[in-house]
Enzyme design. Structure first.
Site, mmCIF file in Angstrom:
data_model
loop_
_atom_site.group_PDB
_atom_site.id
_atom_site.type_symbol
_atom_site.label_atom_id
_atom_site.label_comp_id
_atom_site.label_asym_id
_atom_site.label_seq_id
_atom_site.Cartn_x
_atom_site.Cartn_y
_atom_site.Cartn_z
ATOM 1 C CG ASP A 156 -1.856 -1.124 1.294
ATOM 2 O OD1 ASP A 156 -2.136 -1.705 0.233
ATOM 3 O OD2 ASP A 156 -2.318 -1.450 2.406
HETATM 4 N N1 URA Z 1 -1.124 -5.812 4.034
HETATM 5 C C1 URA Z 1 -1.626 -4.553 3.986
HETATM 6 O O1 URA Z 1 -2.659 -4.265 4.573
HETATM 7 N N2 URA Z 1 -0.957 -3.649 3.268
HETATM 8 C C2 URA Z 1 0.207 -3.900 2.631
HETATM 9 O O2 URA Z 1 0.788 -3.008 2.020
HETATM 10 C C3 URA Z 1 0.712 -5.200 2.696
HETATM 11 C C4 URA Z 1 0.034 -6.152 3.410
#
Ligand code: URA
Length: 244
Positions: free
Chosen positions: A108
Protein backbone atom coordinates in the site's frame (compact mmCIF):
# COMPACT_ATOMS: atom_id res chain seq x y z
CA UNK A 1 23.22 4.16 -34.34
CA UNK A 2 24.62 3.58 -30.82
CA UNK A 3 25.14 -0.04 -29.85
CA UNK A 4 22.32 -0.43 -27.29
CA UNK A 5 23.67 -3.69 -25.97
CA UNK A 6 26.86 -2.08 -24.69
CA UNK A 7 26.99 -0.78 -21.15
CA UNK A 8 29.60 0.96 -19.01
CA UNK A 9 32.15 -1.32 -17.41
CA UNK A 10 31.51 -0.02 -13.87
CA UNK A 11 27.78 -0.53 -14.37
CA UNK A 12 28.32 -4.10 -15.49
CA UNK A 13 30.49 -4.78 -12.46
CA UNK A 14 28.00 -3.28 -10.04
CA UNK A 15 25.07 -5.14 -11.67
CA UNK A 16 26.51 -8.36 -10.23
CA UNK A 17 25.69 -7.01 -6.78
CA UNK A 18 29.24 -7.72 -5.59
CA UNK A 19 30.57 -4.17 -5.95
CA UNK A 20 29.18 -0.68 -5.65
CA UNK A 21 29.65 1.62 -8.64
CA UNK A 22 32.50 3.46 -6.87
CA UNK A 23 34.23 0.20 -5.85
CA UNK A 24 33.98 -0.91 -9.48
CA UNK A 25 35.62 2.35 -10.58
CA UNK A 26 38.42 1.89 -8.05
CA UNK A 27 39.05 -1.68 -9.22
CA UNK A 28 39.33 -0.47 -12.82
CA UNK A 29 41.72 2.35 -11.95
CA UNK A 30 43.82 -0.10 -9.90
CA UNK A 31 44.25 -2.28 -13.06
CA UNK A 32 42.26 -5.14 -11.51
CA UNK A 33 39.81 -5.46 -14.40
CA UNK A 34 40.40 -7.01 -17.82
CA UNK A 35 38.18 -7.12 -20.88
CA UNK A 36 38.98 -9.94 -23.28
CA UNK A 37 42.33 -10.38 -21.58
CA UNK A 38 43.39 -6.71 -21.73
CA UNK A 39 43.56 -4.45 -18.68
CA UNK A 40 40.98 -1.67 -18.88
CA UNK A 41 41.47 1.20 -16.44
CA UNK A 42 38.65 3.43 -17.61
CA UNK A 43 35.35 2.54 -15.86
CA UNK A 44 33.44 4.44 -18.62
CA UNK A 45 34.57 1.91 -21.25
CA UNK A 46 31.57 0.40 -23.02
CA UNK A 47 31.39 -3.39 -23.04
CA UNK A 48 28.99 -5.95 -24.47
CA UNK A 49 27.92 -8.02 -21.45
CA UNK A 50 26.80 -10.92 -23.66
CA UNK A 51 30.04 -11.20 -25.65
CA UNK A 52 32.97 -9.58 -23.87
CA UNK A 53 34.83 -11.62 -21.28
CA UNK A 54 35.28 -9.42 -18.23
CA UNK A 55 37.50 -10.49 -15.33
CA UNK A 56 37.87 -8.90 -11.90
CA UNK A 57 40.86 -9.79 -9.75
CA UNK A 58 41.54 -12.67 -12.15
CA UNK A 59 38.04 -14.13 -11.88
CA UNK A 60 35.72 -14.18 -14.89
CA UNK A 61 32.58 -12.21 -14.23
CA UNK A 62 29.35 -14.08 -14.53
CA UNK A 63 27.02 -11.76 -16.35
CA UNK A 64 23.43 -11.87 -15.17
CA UNK A 65 20.76 -11.30 -17.73
CA UNK A 66 18.32 -9.93 -15.20
CA UNK A 67 18.53 -7.20 -12.62
CA UNK A 68 17.37 -7.68 -9.02
CA UNK A 69 17.06 -4.79 -6.63
CA UNK A 70 15.91 -4.31 -3.05
CA UNK A 71 14.35 -1.03 -2.03
CA UNK A 72 13.26 0.37 1.31
CA UNK A 73 9.96 1.93 0.28
CA UNK A 74 8.91 5.00 2.27
CA UNK A 75 5.40 6.19 3.03
CA UNK A 76 3.72 8.04 0.16
CA UNK A 77 5.34 6.12 -2.71
CA UNK A 78 3.30 3.78 -4.90
CA UNK A 79 4.68 0.31 -5.67
CA UNK A 80 3.80 0.38 -9.35
CA UNK A 81 5.62 1.27 -12.55
CA UNK A 82 3.35 4.17 -13.46
CA UNK A 83 0.94 6.26 -11.44
CA UNK A 84 -0.07 9.90 -11.03
CA UNK A 85 1.94 9.82 -7.78
CA UNK A 86 5.60 9.07 -7.14
CA UNK A 87 6.40 5.39 -7.77
CA UNK A 88 9.21 3.08 -6.64
CA UNK A 89 10.57 3.32 -10.21
CA UNK A 90 10.88 7.11 -9.83
CA UNK A 91 13.26 6.50 -6.89
CA UNK A 92 15.75 4.70 -9.16
CA UNK A 93 18.47 6.42 -11.19
CA UNK A 94 17.70 7.22 -14.80
CA UNK A 95 19.58 4.26 -16.32
CA UNK A 96 17.57 1.79 -14.23
CA UNK A 97 14.22 3.28 -15.22
CA UNK A 98 14.63 2.03 -18.76
CA UNK A 99 15.31 -1.68 -18.25
CA UNK A 100 11.80 -2.94 -17.56
CA UNK A 101 12.02 -3.26 -13.78
CA UNK A 102 8.79 -3.69 -11.86
CA UNK A 103 7.96 -4.31 -8.20
CA UNK A 104 7.42 -7.91 -7.17
CA UNK A 105 4.04 -7.50 -5.46
CA UNK A 106 2.29 -4.39 -4.22
CA UNK A 107 2.58 -2.63 -0.92
CA UNK A 108 0.00 0.00 0.00
CA UNK A 109 1.05 3.59 -0.52
CA UNK A 110 1.50 4.11 3.24
CA UNK A 111 3.25 0.76 3.86
CA UNK A 112 7.01 0.93 4.38
CA UNK A 113 9.79 -1.50 3.74
CA UNK A 114 11.05 -4.17 1.43
CA UNK A 115 10.18 -4.11 -2.24
CA UNK A 116 12.03 -6.39 -4.65
CA UNK A 117 12.29 -4.99 -8.16
CA UNK A 118 13.27 -7.14 -11.10
CA UNK A 119 12.88 -7.47 -14.85
CA UNK A 120 12.74 -11.26 -14.56
CA UNK A 121 9.06 -11.64 -15.40
CA UNK A 122 8.77 -15.43 -15.06
CA UNK A 123 10.41 -15.37 -11.64
CA UNK A 124 8.08 -12.59 -10.45
CA UNK A 125 5.06 -14.62 -11.62
CA UNK A 126 6.36 -17.60 -9.75
CA UNK A 127 6.96 -15.65 -6.54
CA UNK A 128 3.58 -13.94 -6.67
CA UNK A 129 1.52 -17.00 -7.55
CA UNK A 130 -0.70 -18.05 -4.61
CA UNK A 131 0.22 -21.65 -5.50
CA UNK A 132 3.77 -21.19 -4.25
CA UNK A 133 3.04 -19.83 -0.75
CA UNK A 134 6.00 -17.49 -0.72
CA UNK A 135 6.55 -16.08 2.80
CA UNK A 136 6.27 -12.36 3.48
CA UNK A 137 7.07 -11.03 6.94
CA UNK A 138 5.48 -7.79 8.15
CA UNK A 139 6.00 -5.70 11.24
CA UNK A 140 2.78 -4.01 12.35
CA UNK A 141 1.91 -1.51 15.06
CA UNK A 142 -1.69 -1.33 16.18
CA UNK A 143 -3.97 1.20 17.82
CA UNK A 144 -5.11 -1.18 20.58
CA UNK A 145 -3.37 -4.06 22.39
CA UNK A 146 -3.61 -7.44 20.66
CA UNK A 147 -4.85 -10.26 22.90
CA UNK A 148 -3.97 -13.96 22.81
CA UNK A 149 -7.48 -14.64 21.50
CA UNK A 150 -6.89 -12.13 18.67
CA UNK A 151 -3.63 -13.88 17.78
CA UNK A 152 -5.40 -17.26 17.62
CA UNK A 153 -8.05 -15.80 15.33
CA UNK A 154 -5.50 -14.11 13.09
CA UNK A 155 -3.40 -17.26 12.90
CA UNK A 156 -6.22 -19.64 12.11
CA UNK A 157 -7.84 -17.44 9.44
CA UNK A 158 -10.26 -14.56 9.59
CA UNK A 159 -12.97 -13.14 7.33
CA UNK A 160 -11.53 -10.26 5.29
CA UNK A 161 -14.56 -9.26 3.24
CA UNK A 162 -15.97 -12.61 2.19
CA UNK A 163 -12.61 -14.41 2.07
CA UNK A 164 -11.08 -16.37 4.95
CA UNK A 165 -7.37 -15.61 5.20
CA UNK A 166 -5.03 -18.59 5.06
CA UNK A 167 -3.41 -19.77 8.30
CA UNK A 168 -0.44 -17.59 9.18
CA UNK A 169 2.11 -17.01 11.93
CA UNK A 170 1.75 -14.09 14.36
CA UNK A 171 4.34 -13.16 16.97
CA UNK A 172 3.62 -10.40 19.48
CA UNK A 173 6.71 -8.30 20.24
CA UNK A 174 4.88 -5.87 22.54
CA UNK A 175 1.19 -5.47 23.30
CA UNK A 176 0.70 -3.23 20.23
CA UNK A 177 3.56 -4.56 18.07
CA UNK A 178 3.36 -7.69 15.96
CA UNK A 179 5.28 -9.71 13.40
CA UNK A 180 3.01 -11.46 10.90
CA UNK A 181 4.15 -13.98 8.31
CA UNK A 182 1.77 -14.36 5.37
CA UNK A 183 1.96 -16.83 2.52
CA UNK A 184 -0.57 -14.96 0.41
CA UNK A 185 -1.03 -11.36 -0.60
CA UNK A 186 -4.59 -10.10 -0.70
CA UNK A 187 -5.23 -6.41 -1.12
CA UNK A 188 -4.85 -4.58 2.25
CA UNK A 189 -4.60 -8.01 3.87
CA UNK A 190 -2.95 -7.13 7.17
CA UNK A 191 -5.08 -4.03 7.68
CA UNK A 192 -8.23 -6.06 6.98
CA UNK A 193 -7.10 -8.90 9.25
CA UNK A 194 -6.48 -6.51 12.15
CA UNK A 195 -9.78 -4.80 11.36
CA UNK A 196 -11.36 -8.26 11.76
CA UNK A 197 -10.27 -8.32 15.41
CA UNK A 198 -11.59 -4.76 15.97
CA UNK A 199 -8.17 -3.20 15.83
CA UNK A 200 -6.40 -0.83 13.46
CA UNK A 201 -2.94 -0.81 11.90
CA UNK A 202 -1.09 2.44 12.65
CA UNK A 203 2.23 1.49 11.00
CA UNK A 204 3.12 -1.32 8.62
CA UNK A 205 6.48 -2.38 7.25
CA UNK A 206 7.50 -5.41 5.18
CA UNK A 207 10.75 -6.78 6.55
CA UNK A 208 11.27 -9.88 4.45
CA UNK A 209 10.07 -11.44 1.22
CA UNK A 210 10.83 -14.95 -0.09
CA UNK A 211 13.76 -15.38 2.30
CA UNK A 212 15.29 -11.97 1.49
CA UNK A 213 15.53 -9.66 4.49
CA UNK A 214 15.39 -5.89 4.24
CA UNK A 215 18.96 -4.66 4.70
CA UNK A 216 19.06 -2.72 7.98
CA UNK A 217 21.68 -0.41 6.47
CA UNK A 218 19.28 0.66 3.73
CA UNK A 219 17.64 3.95 4.71
CA UNK A 220 14.12 4.79 3.51
CA UNK A 221 13.90 5.53 -0.24
CA UNK A 222 17.30 3.87 -0.83
CA UNK A 223 17.96 0.79 -2.94
CA UNK A 224 20.77 -1.60 -3.73
CA UNK A 225 21.39 -4.56 -6.02
CA UNK A 226 20.72 -7.96 -4.46
CA UNK A 227 23.94 -9.80 -3.72
CA UNK A 228 24.74 -13.00 -5.63
CA UNK A 229 23.75 -14.97 -2.52
CA UNK A 230 20.38 -13.19 -2.29
CA UNK A 231 19.68 -13.80 -5.98
CA UNK A 232 20.41 -17.47 -5.36
CA UNK A 233 17.93 -17.53 -2.44
CA UNK A 234 15.27 -15.70 -4.46
CA UNK A 235 15.58 -17.92 -7.52
CA UNK A 236 16.31 -21.32 -6.00
CA UNK A 237 12.74 -22.70 -5.81
CA UNK A 238 11.97 -21.26 -9.25
CA UNK A 239 15.08 -22.91 -10.72
CA UNK A 240 14.21 -26.23 -9.05
CA UNK A 241 10.76 -26.12 -10.62
CA UNK A 242 12.34 -25.64 -14.07
CA UNK A 243 14.60 -28.69 -13.57
CA UNK A 244 11.69 -30.98 -12.57
N1 URA B 1 -1.12 -5.81 4.03
C1 URA B 1 -1.63 -4.55 3.99
O1 URA B 1 -2.66 -4.27 4.57
N2 URA B 1 -0.96 -3.65 3.27
C2 URA B 1 0.21 -3.90 2.63
O2 URA B 1 0.79 -3.01 2.02
C3 URA B 1 0.71 -5.20 2.70
C4 URA B 1 0.03 -6.15 3.41
Amino acid sequence: MPDVKKIRLDKLLSSTGSFSRSEAGKLCRASKVTVNGLTVKDPDTKVDPERDEVSVLGKILEYRRYTYIMMNKPDGVVSATEDGDLTVIDLLPEELRRIGLFPCGRLDKNTHGLVILTNHGDLAHFLLSPKHHVEKLYYAETKFPVSDADISLLESGIDIGGYISAPCKVVRAEEKKLYITLTEGKYHQIKLMLGGVHNQVTYLKRVSFAGIELDKELSESSWRYLTAKEVEILTQSFNLLKIK
